[in-house]
Design a protein around this motif. Sequence first.
Motif, short mmCIF file in Angstrom:
data_model
loop_
_atom_site.label_atom_id
_atom_site.label_comp_id
_atom_site.label_asym_id
_atom_site.label_seq_id
_atom_site.Cartn_x
_atom_site.Cartn_y
_atom_site.Cartn_z
N ARG B 175 0.98 -1.29 -0.25
CA ARG B 175 -0.02 0.07 0.05
C ARG B 175 0.87 1.32 -0.01
NH1 ARG B 175 -5.39 1.05 1.28
NH2 ARG B 175 -5.60 3.14 1.85
N LEU B 176 0.66 2.10 -0.97
CA LEU B 176 1.24 3.47 -0.97
C LEU B 176 0.44 4.70 -0.87
CD1 LEU B 176 3.81 3.28 -3.91
CD2 LEU B 176 4.47 3.27 -1.41
N ARG B 177 0.82 5.52 -0.20
CA ARG B 177 0.11 6.94 -0.06
C ARG B 177 0.89 7.92 -0.27
NH1 ARG B 177 -0.75 10.93 3.33
NH2 ARG B 177 -2.77 11.60 4.09
N LEU B 178 0.47 8.83 -1.34
CA LEU B 178 1.16 10.07 -1.77
C LEU B 178 0.29 11.19 -1.51
CD1 LEU B 178 4.00 11.56 -2.43
CD2 LEU B 178 3.20 11.11 -4.70
N GLU B 190 7.13 3.91 -8.70
CA GLU B 190 6.65 2.45 -7.85
C GLU B 190 7.16 1.09 -8.70
OE1 GLU B 190 2.22 1.09 -7.01
OE2 GLU B 190 2.32 3.04 -7.22
N GLN B 191 7.89 0.42 -8.24
CA GLN B 191 8.71 -0.60 -9.00
C GLN B 191 8.06 -2.00 -8.29
OE1 GLN B 191 12.88 -0.02 -9.38
NE2 GLN B 191 13.11 -2.24 -10.63
N HIS B 192 7.36 -2.64 -9.05
CA HIS B 192 6.85 -4.09 -8.49
C HIS B 192 7.80 -5.11 -8.85
CE1 HIS B 192 3.04 -2.71 -6.77
NE2 HIS B 192 3.09 -1.66 -7.44
N ILE B 193 8.57 -5.67 -8.07
CA ILE B 193 9.47 -6.75 -8.29
C ILE B 193 9.13 -8.04 -7.58
CG2 ILE B 193 11.20 -5.04 -9.08
CD1 ILE B 193 12.68 -5.13 -6.46
N GLY B 194 9.91 -9.09 -7.73
CA GLY B 194 9.94 -10.19 -7.06
C GLY B 194 8.79 -11.07 -7.65
N GLY B 195 8.29 -11.93 -6.69
CA GLY B 195 7.25 -12.82 -7.07
C GLY B 195 7.60 -14.09 -7.35
N GLY B 196 6.95 -14.93 -8.01
CA GLY B 196 7.06 -16.18 -8.32
C GLY B 196 5.99 -17.16 -8.40
N VAL B 215 2.32 16.32 -10.32
CA VAL B 215 2.76 14.98 -9.67
C VAL B 215 3.24 14.04 -10.95
CG1 VAL B 215 2.18 12.88 -8.60
CG2 VAL B 215 1.31 15.16 -7.65
N ARG B 216 4.26 13.37 -11.06
CA ARG B 216 4.57 12.44 -11.91
C ARG B 216 4.65 11.03 -11.08
NH1 ARG B 216 9.21 15.96 -14.35
NH2 ARG B 216 10.04 14.11 -15.16
N HIS B 217 3.94 10.11 -11.71
CA HIS B 217 4.07 8.86 -11.13
C HIS B 217 4.18 7.75 -11.96
CE1 HIS B 217 1.11 5.70 -9.30
NE2 HIS B 217 2.28 5.48 -8.65
N ALA B 218 5.17 6.80 -11.79
CA ALA B 218 5.39 5.81 -12.78
C ALA B 218 4.85 4.41 -11.82
CB ALA B 218 6.89 5.71 -13.06
N VAL B 219 4.31 3.64 -12.56
CA VAL B 219 3.93 2.35 -12.09
C VAL B 219 4.71 1.26 -13.10
CG1 VAL B 219 2.17 0.81 -10.92
CG2 VAL B 219 1.65 3.12 -11.43
#
Lengths: 268, 427
Positions: B175-178, B190-196, B215-219
């Motif tokens: 969860r992110l709040r800005l 916001e860099q989503h990594i890992g998993g499997g 605001v600049r936002h990268a997912v």
Amino acid sequence: MSDAFLNPDHPSVVFACRGVRVFVKDGDTEKQIVRGVDLTVRRGEKHALMGPNGSGKSTLAAALMGHPSYRVEGDIWLNGERIDTLEPHERARRGLFLSFQYPVAVPGVTVANFLRASLAARRGTEIPVRAFRQELNAAFETMSIDPSFITRYLNDGFSGGEKKKLEILQMLLLKPAFSLLDETDSGLDIDALKIVSDGINLASGPDNGLLLVTHYQRILNHVQPDVVHVFMNGHLVRTGGMELVTALEERGYDWLAEEAAIPEGSRA
Amino acid sequence: MAETSTSVIASARPALDEALLKAVAATLGGDAAQVSRRLEALARYETAADPDRVRHLWRFTNPASLLPASVAGAAASGPVPAPAAPVAGASVTIDLWPGRAPAVQTAEDLPVGALTFTAADEPFPSGKALASDLFGALGDAAWNAGVGLKVADGAKLAGPIHVRIHASAAASLPRLRLEVGRNAEAMLVEQHIGGGPDVCVVGRTVISAADGARVRHAVVQVWEPGTSGHLAVETRAGADADILTVCGVFGGDDTKLELGTDLAGAGAHSEIIGVALVAGKQHADVHTSHRHLAAHTSSRIDYKAVAGQQARSTYTGLIRIEDRATHCEAYQENRNLLLSSRARADAIPELEIHNQEVSCSHGATIAPVDPEQLFYLGSRGLSPHESMGLVVRGFLENTLARLPDDARAMVESFTAPRLATIREGTA
């Protein structure tokens, strides 16, 4: 003169084909467009291929390059090597080139990136950026193309003349052993025709050859072919020199069709 | 099959109860207020309707495949992972692991007071409505990694806030709040990594941009194969706020990303620029929505997806313009390129316009690579795979060209390896 009796793998022959037939899918069946073409081009020779609209000239050129829409029978030789089972890019890397009648646009890909990739493929090695830039600038100057085109997207929004000039620019850079030039003169004004013809002549040398597909005498006055073929109904019906071009300008194609006993209705 | 989709989803809902949520809050050091917010969300979760498979939003993706089997046991075990080096140029680098407090690395040049931390689920002063949908309520109740950030009024951060979100638990609920103050400027990556295999992520990001904020936002989602997940981003733009949302979808198996922006204040502008590159049997579902709630607001969406092999790209996009939101401009474009005859794409743009004084348009295309382009490039010595790589790069080019240089470089660092696999013929 072309010598059909010369072996296709003879060292003096740059390009040859034997018994080439080209078929296209037509619903559930196949339609034959090219009905057996033999051609022998020696190093340093320029050949012209003339014929009426719809006779299959462009089909022949695209099929020799390996267009996936066609099924091709017969042998194709480049520099003494059979290439008819090779993919288009493998033929290109060995030195076959096709100048398109209607070059395809590839939006988002700059002319520079495309040319660098194709040069690397042809030469089998990456070209340093600086050397590439110099070579590119020189070629753009030779072909009188504005340098701003280097950063434009490939053929995207180019005029007909710009596209054709870029085709010949590629011929200059890639230095093919044998070039198929498909109606490179169509849609050109007088100035552009001169530039394109000069480019073709500059790219021609004692070791390579070309086949220029055209409807018109005017480009042949500039390029001066050694051999002229007339193509009708899927066959080469006559081979000669520039005098054949003059005869066609005066008399059209019908007299050749009659001589070749092509029935009316199949003379395209 | 007579089976209804509703029953499938209902049985796929992970079980939640008060004890479980209190345990998750305790693991993260949450206070009593946080516990009560989670319990309130539990009530919403229990009454949340199943996603409606008949409507566009969920027609193409089975929500059951994006739900974790259980959120129990998400509390961390084992040693604390060591965070990687901070991201070069970032004002703050934050690593989030499920069941752990955030690991924060702050650049030395970050001005004092410019950035402060809040609870990850603290409500915004603007009082944005709480999520009532299944995934939103699940995230509100059971989030197990999170950080809240507040950029002070007028502050301008030199570098981005870079958050690496590790999908390291079978149920990862980040969860992110800005909150970006008046006339402040911030960039969140916001860099989503890992998993499997068998990892499922339910992520929720909420952003509030006050009046005049930029605001600049990268997912960017680069999960390992086997991961499934649902990520939702909700952004609220105040008057004259300027929002750029960049999304990149590359990894995971079954994934859905929902980007929703409310243009709440007059003169607000939002732009969404996205690319997806998927192959194998990946299914990438992206939904965008721009809701124009105020007059003189403008929005633009440019989303491009490339699907190879047997992959599937799904895009649904909604532009909604309220009756009071006059003089709005909205544009939406979605283009899909299919690299194989077995790849597929769905594109459903929707417009809901409730007044006449707007300028609104949309376009969508789905097309295979033009074989004549491949033949042309082949005739110049480029192999089919090299040609495909060039065509795909060209396809993405005019979308990437819309990005600011730093954002473009960041996105290209993720697209480059995918393009390489296309050129090498492995995707």
